[in-house]
Design a protein around this motif. Structure first.
Motif, PDB file in Angstrom:
ATOM      1  N   ARG A  60       4.643  -3.297   6.901  1.00 43.63           N
ATOM      2  CA  ARG A  60       3.224  -3.299   6.517  1.00 43.63           C
ATOM      3  C   ARG A  60       3.109  -3.681   5.053  1.00 43.63           C
ATOM      4  O   ARG A  60       3.292  -2.839   4.173  1.00 43.63           O
ATOM      5  N   ASP A  63       0.523  -1.946   2.584  1.00 42.02           N
ATOM      6  CA  ASP A  63       0.810  -0.696   1.876  1.00 42.02           C
ATOM      7  C   ASP A  63       1.586  -0.920   0.576  1.00 42.02           C
ATOM      8  O   ASP A  63       1.970   0.048  -0.089  1.00 42.02           O
ATOM      9  N   HIS A  73       4.731   6.274   2.139  1.00 40.76           N
ATOM     10  CA  HIS A  73       4.597   4.872   2.523  1.00 40.76           C
ATOM     11  C   HIS A  73       5.823   4.030   2.192  1.00 40.76           C
ATOM     12  O   HIS A  73       6.376   4.139   1.108  1.00 40.76           O
TER      13      HIS A  73
HETATM   14 MG    MG Z   1      -1.939   3.086   6.455  1.00 40.49          MG
END
Ligand code: MG
Ligand code: ATP
Length: 869
Positions: A60, A63, A73
């Protein structure tokens, strides 16, 4: 534990899918467990079981700004998920998630808090009544947090489970509770209940097939279980974090600023290593750019920590060692992963140096202008074009007493983001582009029977035009035919699909392309050329034999080529793409510099030797593990089923491949490389020909050569010699031409001298020349004047439909009353122009070459007037 638990609840365990999405252009990189399973959710493909569980590698980049700053994260993480395709729903999903967390993992139930969508009373009741969780411990949140939706299509509420890590991780602000952005209440698991269809205008209807899609971050779960500070302190990641600390001579948890850099490097190297293992290469766009950005960001934080030299591939080794059990592709592609990382890191180090030079120039310019702030636009350009991070620019400038216009930088960045956002296509939650093929019954499948036969009879299951399913196709219509069985090979693995005909006694359909459709269907795309074909009819499918043969030759040659490349260049050579058609073959592979002439010759020689050796080509079906044991090279990101096909060429080559091949390498006839070039960082491309394609190539070469020889009036064997002679002749002629031109110019000056007239004792030379530019006129004017000794020169010349005029007068003539400027003024109108100048020198332009003679005549009159005054 998770996969076993879900297996005990009837789920099928599946391996993690590649990070590169398959047949889905709405997504750059796989970012959840659900993403690679979309076709099962939409009903496009029939899942192997209606309950599936995976541990999926995810990336991701959204992030990225959080990495190193929050405890929870990573750009890379592993997502545990259980999925129901129209099978169980909320009741089971909620019960199992609670059972897993509290009983299997053993988390304290008093530290767990579920959340539900504010209108989802069903989920609330299940938590409250079924699981016995007090109402005040269940949080209701709005659409923003607890409703999954993306444009039109399937959507629904979700229920998240939060873990309270205790006060010491809290922000301490009043009202800090479940849902606060700080790290105390950490979301570990999200259960999405996809139950509605949104028609795109906010009207929701119940889905017939309700699905469950869940996701739990493995790293976050470990944080809760191991009771550690952050995902970077979980035992497996800690090995990496400590290693980063070691190379940086820094101790983790001593200095917060350094810790952020250490965590960023730890996270990014995981993403980088996994991406490369799935065949992603650094580049300036798409996935390749994501990779490049992460790698460079890690390298930059290395510099911030004071690490000298290359260090990232060392860290990648740790990633590989700690994750290879779950992801064997890491070990399989190790050599190439390490090489790609070092190359890119090296390149970045050079970029940094380039950026420093540019920054120095900018500093000098600021000093000169007395400015102390670097323009936002300049800082952004450094960042965007040279990969020079803002922090670094700031840091360097600060040392010298400058600062950066960060607002301006952000504005530039935002402007670029907006532009990118506009360019992005909108799709629904499942990311599908709707086509006629999606309305085909998913239970329809077709079987390929064409490895050893090219003609077969089968029943038509589906017929479509370009936009709808039809009962019949008739003469002139374009469409697609799907049959139960087919000998037609559908485009796959770089090999182009078959062409041919599908016919009955009364109808005929020309197949122009054969393609794979979702859900195991093979589509024959083409045009009806005679009569009609109807659904349910039995037809004869005939593959164009010649086309298939030539394609197979090129495909087999590609295997031999790949092996030869590994022998000559080394085992870092991996297939990065290929294209095989009847005319030619193209092979892309990982390698870091252009191949030399010698290497190319060696590769060609090996391939041709293997053709001459007439190796039998044998294919067999086996399991993927067995195939790997035999030494087969698996491809990046390729999904392999329970059985795989292995293609062996004698003892020389062994590859996993579903394509069609010759039965003996001798059938390839001959092989030649036509070009070798770079197509991306670390990726080279070879184009080559075999058999007929190569013969055609030589025929064309020899025809060209014959034509060239005929034009040069010689034979091909003497052509080079002839060209050399001709070049010699051209040189000799050129120098002779120069000489003649000079001579002519001199002669011209001699000739015009007899046109001199005398007016009141002053000599006048008024002449017209051809094609002479203004500069040359002035030079000639001076030469003529010298010859005259005393007098006036007027020259006119027409060049390109325009007129150049010049006049010049000697001092003595001026004393006698001559004035070049006025003279020009007096005659320029006759050539359609105007102009003037000083007494000794003047020039003018005009548009009317026809007036030149009249103008020269008038020059004598004007001069006469001047001298008479
Ligand atoms: Mg998120
Ligand atoms: P958050 O709000 O904390 O960023 P999210 O709502 O984006 O989480 P989901 O999209 O619901 O998370 O993903 C499902 C699960 O995957 C999360 O509950 C979490 O455990 C995990 N997860 C999500 N993003 C990350 C990440 N960047 N790093 C590690 N785990 C993550």
């Amino acid at each position: 534990m998770f996969l076993d638990f879900m297996e005990s609840k009837g789920h099928l365990k599946m391996k993690s899918f590649s990070l590169v999405p398959h047949n889905d252009n709405s997504l750059l990189i796989i970012n959840s467990g659900m993403a690679p399973l979309k076709p099962y959710f939409t009903g496009q493909e029939i899942p192997p079981r209606r309950r599936v569980t995976t541990c999926q590698k995810c990336i991701r980049t959204g992030d990225i700004e959080n990495i190193g700053k929050t405890a929870r994260h990573g750009t890379f993480f592993e997502m545990l998920g259980n999925f129901s395709f129209g099978d169980y729903f909320k009741k089971e999903a909620i019960a199992w998630s609670w059972e897993f967390l509290t009983q299997v993992v053993g988390l304290d139930p008093d530290r767990l808090y579920p959340s539900v969508y504010e209108d989802d009373d069903e989920a609330f009741e299940l938590w409250n009544k079924q699981q016995g969780i007090p109402a005040e411990r269940i949080f209701r949140f709005g659409k923003e947090d607890n409703f999954w939706e993306h444009g039109s299509g399937p959507c629904g509420p979700c229920s998240e489970i939060y873990y309270d890590r205790g006060e010491k991780y809290g922000c301490g602000k009043p009202g800090c509770t479940v849902g606060c952005d700080c790290d105390r209440y950490m979301e570990v698991w999200n259960n999405v209940f996809s139950q509605f269809n949104n028609d795109g205008h906010g009207h929701y209807t119940d889905l017939i097939q309700k699905n469950i899609d869940t996701g739990m971050g493995l790293e976050r779960l470990a944080v809760a279980v191991q009771d550690v500070d952050s995902i970077f302190d979980v035992d497996t990641l800690r090995a990496l974090t400590d290693h980063v600390g070691e190379v940086a001579h820094a101790v983790y948890h001593e200095d917060e600023k350094k810790d952020v850099s250490i965590r960023i490097i730890t996270d990014h190297i995981r993403s980088v290593t996994f991406m490369i293992s799935d065949g992603i290469m650094p580049s300036n766009e798409g996935r390749g750019y994501v990779l490049r950005r992460l790698l460079r960001r890690a390298a930059r934080h290395g510099r911030i920590l004071g690490i000298d030299g290359l260090f990232l591939s060392e860290l990648a080794k740790v990633v590989i060692a700690t994750s290879k059990d779950g992801y064997p592709e890491l070990e399989e592609k190790k050599e190439m992963i390490l090489k790609v990382i070092s190359e890119e890191e090296n390149k970045f180090n050079r970029t940094i140096d380039q950026g420093l030079t540019i920054l120095e120039d900018l500093e000098a310019a600021m000093k000169e202008e007395g400015k102390t702030t670097l323009d936002g636009a300049d800082a952004f350009k450094l960042y965007d074009t040279y990969g020079f991070p803002l922090d670094l620019t700031k840091e360097i400038l600060e040392e010298k007493g400058f600062d950066v216009d960060e607002e301006g930088f952000k504005e530039n960045m935002e402007a670029q983001r907006q532009a990118a956002r506009k360019a992005r296509k909108t799709t629904n939650y499942m990311g599908a582009d709707v086509t006629v093929y999606q309305s085909i019954d998913p239970s329809v499948t077709s079987k390929f029977v064409g490895y050893d036969k090219l003609v077969s009879d089968s029943k038509i299951l589906v017929l479509t035009t370009e936009d709808e399913i039809v009962e019949a196709l008739t003469d002139g219509q374009n469409g697609t035919i799907i049959t139960e069985e087919t000998p037609f090979y559908g485009t796959m693995g770089g090999q182009q699909g078959d062409i041919g005909v599908i016919e009955t006694e009364s109808g005929s359909f020309t197949v122009k392309d054969t393609i794979h459709l979702q859900g195991g269907k093979i589509g024959h795309v083409g045009t009806m050329t005679k009569g009609m074909l109807t659904q349910g009819e039995t037809v004869t499918l005939k593959v164009d034999e010649k086309n298939r043969q030539l394609t197979s030759k090129n495909h087999s040659a590609t295997h031999v080529l790949q092996k030869a490349l590994r022998m000559v260049l080394g085992s870092h050579v991996e297939q990065a793409g290929s294209y095989v058609s009847k005319d030619r073959l193209r092979f892309d592979f990982t390698h870091f510099q252009a191949m030399t002439k010698e290497e190319l010759a060696k590769v060609e020689e090996i391939v041709n030797d293997q053709i001459a050796a007439a190796l039998p080509v044998v294919t067999k079906e086996t399991t993927i593990d067995e195939a790997k044991k035999m030494g087969a090279m698996a491809l990046f990101g390729e999904k392999y089923g329970s059985t795989v096909r292995v293609v062996c060429m004698g003892d020389f080559s062994l590859e996993l491949c579903g394509g069609t091949h010759v039965s003996n390498t001798a059938a390839i006839n001959c092989f030649k490389i036509i070009s070798e070039s770079g197509i991306a960082a670390g990726v080279r491309r070879i184009e080559a020909l075999t058999s007929e394609g190569l013969i055609h190539y030589y025929e064309k070469l020899s025809a060209d050569l014959a034509e060239a020889s005929a034009a040069a009036k010689t034979t091909p064997d003497k052509l080079t010699e002839r060209i050399e002679t001709m070049q010699g002749e051209i040189k000799a002629l050129q120098s002779e031409n120069e000489k003649l031109k000079n001579q002519m110019a001199k002669d011209a000056v001699g000739n015009v001298m007899d046109q001199v007239v005398e007016i009141n004792g002053v000599k006048l030379l008024a002449v017209a020349l051809k094609d002479t530019g203004m500069n040359e006129l002035r030079n000639l004017g001076d030469q003529f004047k010298e010859k005259l000794g005393n007098g006036v020169v007027v020259i006119a010349s027409a060049a390109d439909g325009k007129v150049n005029l010049m006049a010049t007068a000697t001092d003595e003539a001026i004393k006698a009353g001559a004035h070049a400027g006025n003279l020009i003024k007096g005659i320029a109108a006759l050539v359609g122009g105007g102009g003037g100048g000083r007494p000794n020198m003047a020039q003018a332009g005009g548009k009317n070459p026809d007036g030149i003679q009249a103008a020269l005549k008038k020059a004598a009159e004007v001069l006469k007037d001047q001298l008479n005054k």
